[in-house]
Write a protein that holds these residues in place. Structure first.
Motif, PDB file in Angstrom:
ATOM      1  N   GLY A   1      -1.839 -71.430 -81.466  1.00 14.40           N
ATOM      2  CA  GLY A   1      -1.168 -70.605 -80.751  1.00 14.40           C
ATOM      3  C   GLY A   1      -0.360 -69.374 -80.227  1.00 14.40           C
ATOM      4  N   LYS A   2      -0.182 -68.036 -79.856  1.00 14.38           N
ATOM      5  CA  LYS A   2       0.559 -67.534 -79.929  1.00 14.38           C
ATOM      6  C   LYS A   2       2.102 -67.549 -80.063  1.00 14.38           C
ATOM      7  CE  LYS A   2      -2.924 -63.949 -79.351  1.00 14.38           C
ATOM      8  NZ  LYS A   2      -2.949 -62.633 -78.640  1.00 14.38           N
ATOM      9  N   GLY A   3       2.718 -68.895 -79.316  1.00 16.44           N
ATOM     10  CA  GLY A   3       3.930 -68.842 -79.187  1.00 16.44           C
ATOM     11  C   GLY A   3       4.600 -69.173 -78.033  1.00 16.44           C
ATOM     12  N   THR A   4       5.158 -69.500 -77.645  1.00 17.03           N
ATOM     13  CA  THR A   4       6.333 -69.127 -76.488  1.00 17.03           C
ATOM     14  C   THR A   4       7.547 -69.614 -75.912  1.00 17.03           C
ATOM     15  OG1 THR A   4       6.766 -70.338 -73.684  1.00 17.03           O
ATOM     16  CG2 THR A   4       6.178 -72.021 -75.383  1.00 17.03           C
ATOM     17  N   LEU A   5       8.503 -68.596 -76.062  1.00 13.17           N
ATOM     18  CA  LEU A   5      10.064 -68.690 -75.974  1.00 13.17           C
ATOM     19  C   LEU A   5      10.627 -69.676 -75.282  1.00 13.17           C
ATOM     20  CD1 LEU A   5      12.625 -67.107 -78.217  1.00 13.17           C
ATOM     21  CD2 LEU A   5      12.521 -65.110 -76.717  1.00 13.17           C
TER      22      LEU A   5
ATOM     23  N   VAL B   1      10.953 -70.163 -81.049  1.00 11.47           N
ATOM     24  CA  VAL B   1       9.299 -69.771 -80.554  1.00 11.47           C
ATOM     25  C   VAL B   1       8.794 -70.720 -81.116  1.00 11.47           C
ATOM     26  CG1 VAL B   1       7.391 -68.861 -80.323  1.00 11.47           C
ATOM     27  CG2 VAL B   1       9.873 -67.525 -80.683  1.00 11.47           C
ATOM     28  N   TYR B   2       8.154 -71.911 -79.852  1.00 10.27           N
ATOM     29  CA  TYR B   2       7.440 -73.411 -80.080  1.00 10.27           C
ATOM     30  C   TYR B   2       5.692 -72.764 -79.802  1.00 10.27           C
ATOM     31  CZ  TYR B   2      11.475 -75.792 -79.632  1.00 10.27           C
ATOM     32  OH  TYR B   2      12.634 -76.213 -79.407  1.00 10.27           O
ATOM     33  N   TYR B   3       5.513 -73.345 -80.932  1.00 11.52           N
ATOM     34  CA  TYR B   3       4.550 -72.631 -81.188  1.00 11.52           C
ATOM     35  C   TYR B   3       2.670 -74.478 -81.411  1.00 11.52           C
ATOM     36  CZ  TYR B   3       5.117 -69.017 -83.618  1.00 11.52           C
ATOM     37  OH  TYR B   3       5.941 -67.474 -84.101  1.00 11.52           O
ATOM     38  N   CYS B   4       1.492 -74.223 -80.587  1.00 15.10           N
ATOM     39  CA  CYS B   4       1.049 -75.143 -80.050  1.00 15.10           C
ATOM     40  C   CYS B   4       0.167 -75.470 -81.292  1.00 15.10           C
ATOM     41  CB  CYS B   4       0.400 -75.303 -78.852  1.00 15.10           C
ATOM     42  SG  CYS B   4      -0.766 -76.251 -78.927  1.00 15.10           S
ATOM     43  N   MET B   5      -0.075 -76.831 -81.823  1.00 15.28           N
ATOM     44  CA  MET B   5      -1.291 -76.422 -82.537  1.00 15.28           C
ATOM     45  C   MET B   5      -1.910 -77.486 -82.244  1.00 15.28           C
ATOM     46  SD  MET B   5      -2.624 -78.771 -85.531  1.00 15.28           S
ATOM     47  CE  MET B   5      -1.447 -79.671 -86.610  1.00 15.28           C
ATOM     48  N   GLY B   6      -3.730 -77.334 -82.193  1.00  7.61           N
ATOM     49  CA  GLY B   6      -4.297 -78.492 -82.466  1.00  7.61           C
ATOM     50  C   GLY B   6      -5.686 -78.414 -83.068  1.00  7.61           C
ATOM     51  N   ASN B   7      -5.568 -79.899 -83.881  1.00  6.61           N
ATOM     52  CA  ASN B   7      -6.611 -79.877 -85.076  1.00  6.61           C
ATOM     53  C   ASN B   7      -8.326 -79.999 -84.423  1.00  6.61           C
ATOM     54  OD1 ASN B   7      -7.906 -82.259 -86.883  1.00  6.61           O
ATOM     55  ND2 ASN B   7      -7.395 -80.596 -87.857  1.00  6.61           N
ATOM     56  N   ILE B   8      -8.708 -79.364 -84.626  1.00  4.33           N
ATOM     57  CA  ILE B   8     -10.318 -79.311 -83.712  1.00  4.33           C
ATOM     58  C   ILE B   8     -11.579 -79.068 -84.291  1.00  4.33           C
ATOM     59  CG2 ILE B   8     -11.602 -78.111 -81.845  1.00  4.33           C
ATOM     60  CD1 ILE B   8      -8.790 -77.020 -80.541  1.00  4.33           C
TER      61      ILE B   8
ATOM     62  N   VAL C   1      -3.525 -71.785 -76.076  1.00  2.00           N
ATOM     63  CA  VAL C   1      -2.500 -70.991 -74.698  1.00  2.00           C
ATOM     64  C   VAL C   1      -1.237 -71.806 -74.222  1.00  2.00           C
ATOM     65  CG1 VAL C   1      -2.308 -68.831 -72.853  1.00  2.00           C
ATOM     66  CG2 VAL C   1      -4.483 -69.252 -74.294  1.00  2.00           C
ATOM     67  N   GLU C   2       0.061 -71.141 -75.063  1.00  2.00           N
ATOM     68  CA  GLU C   2       1.117 -72.274 -74.866  1.00  2.00           C
ATOM     69  C   GLU C   2       2.383 -71.725 -73.287  1.00  2.00           C
ATOM     70  OE1 GLU C   2       1.315 -71.816 -79.505  1.00  2.00           O
ATOM     71  OE2 GLU C   2       1.339 -70.410 -77.842  1.00  2.00           O
ATOM     72  N   SER C   3       2.786 -72.266 -72.872  1.00  2.85           N
ATOM     73  CA  SER C   3       3.491 -71.876 -71.105  1.00  2.85           C
ATOM     74  C   SER C   3       4.940 -72.795 -70.989  1.00  2.85           C
ATOM     75  CB  SER C   3       2.464 -71.714 -70.098  1.00  2.85           C
ATOM     76  OG  SER C   3       2.092 -73.093 -69.808  1.00  2.85           O
ATOM     77  N   GLY C   4       5.431 -72.285 -70.055  1.00  2.85           N
ATOM     78  CA  GLY C   4       6.892 -73.135 -70.192  1.00  2.85           C
ATOM     79  C   GLY C   4       7.729 -72.736 -71.050  1.00  2.85           C
ATOM     80  N   GLY C   5       7.638 -71.867 -71.734  1.00  2.00           N
ATOM     81  CA  GLY C   5       9.318 -71.404 -71.978  1.00  2.00           C
ATOM     82  C   GLY C   5       9.961 -70.325 -71.661  1.00  2.00           C
TER      83      GLY C   5
ATOM     84  N   GLY D   1      -0.095 -81.159 -81.833  1.00  2.00           N
ATOM     85  CA  GLY D   1       1.126 -81.160 -82.010  1.00  2.00           C
ATOM     86  C   GLY D   1       2.540 -79.949 -81.427  1.00  2.00           C
ATOM     87  N   TRP D   2       3.740 -79.706 -81.816  1.00  2.00           N
ATOM     88  CA  TRP D   2       3.595 -78.790 -81.506  1.00  2.00           C
ATOM     89  C   TRP D   2       5.007 -78.375 -82.672  1.00  2.00           C
ATOM     90  CZ3 TRP D   2       3.921 -75.592 -76.796  1.00  2.00           C
ATOM     91  CH2 TRP D   2       3.299 -76.211 -76.016  1.00  2.00           C
ATOM     92  N   TYR D   3       5.226 -77.465 -82.914  1.00  2.00           N
ATOM     93  CA  TYR D   3       6.144 -76.648 -84.008  1.00  2.00           C
ATOM     94  C   TYR D   3       6.982 -75.398 -83.584  1.00  2.00           C
ATOM     95  CZ  TYR D   3       2.394 -79.044 -87.623  1.00  2.00           C
ATOM     96  OH  TYR D   3       2.044 -79.402 -87.811  1.00  2.00           O
ATOM     97  N   ARG D   4       7.675 -75.127 -84.419  1.00  2.00           N
ATOM     98  CA  ARG D   4       8.923 -74.344 -83.678  1.00  2.00           C
ATOM     99  C   ARG D   4       9.266 -73.178 -84.886  1.00  2.00           C
ATOM    100  NH1 ARG D   4      14.052 -77.602 -81.874  1.00  2.00           N
ATOM    101  NH2 ARG D   4      14.905 -78.615 -83.879  1.00  2.00           N
TER     102      ARG D   4
END
Length: 122
Positions: free
Chosen positions: A113-117, A92-99, A5-9, A35-38
């Motif tokens: 994650g679902k992304g934060t704008l 939109v910024y997406y978080c990725m985790g290799n888990i 879950v992303e936050s802060g956008g 990581g972060w992607y956009r």
């Protein structure tokens, strides 16, 4: 099973700063790279920065010198501090985790994650 879950956008003026956070939760055994992607409107999703479980970081050229990725392994959280923001950082910024999960402890899978704008505009 695993959620990110992303936050802060939000909306920020050019030259401003934002700090994004992404918390992973669920049936987690171990988190490897994060990581972060956009993804800007009409464009593909691109890498911004990654950080390993040991703290080694990697940035794309557009992020170097302006963005800082970090993680708190105790909190299963990754951060992206963004300074000197430009209109072209709008995405939109997406978080990725290799888990690796409790059910599959020796194989990491990429979760998103679902992304934060983030909107950079005056």
């Amino acid at each position: 099973q695993v959620q990110l879950v992303e936050s802060g956008g939000g909306l920020v003026q050019p030259g401003g700063s934002l700090r994004l956070s992404c918390a992973a939760s669920g049936s987690i055994f171990s988190i490897y790279a994060m990581g972060w992607y956009r993804q800007a409107p009409g464009k593909q999703r691109d890498l911004v920065a990654t950080v390993t479980s040991g703290g080694s970081t990697n940035y794309t050229d557009s992020a170097k010198g302006r963005f800082t990725i970090s993680r708190d392994n105790a909190k299963n959280t990754v951060y992206l501090k963004m300074n000197s923001l430009k209109p072209e950082d709008t995405a939109v910024y997406y978080c990725m985790g290799n888990i690796a999960t409790m059910r599959s402890r020796f194989a990491g899978i990429n979760y998103w994650g679902k992304g934060t704008l983030v909107t950079v505009s005056s």
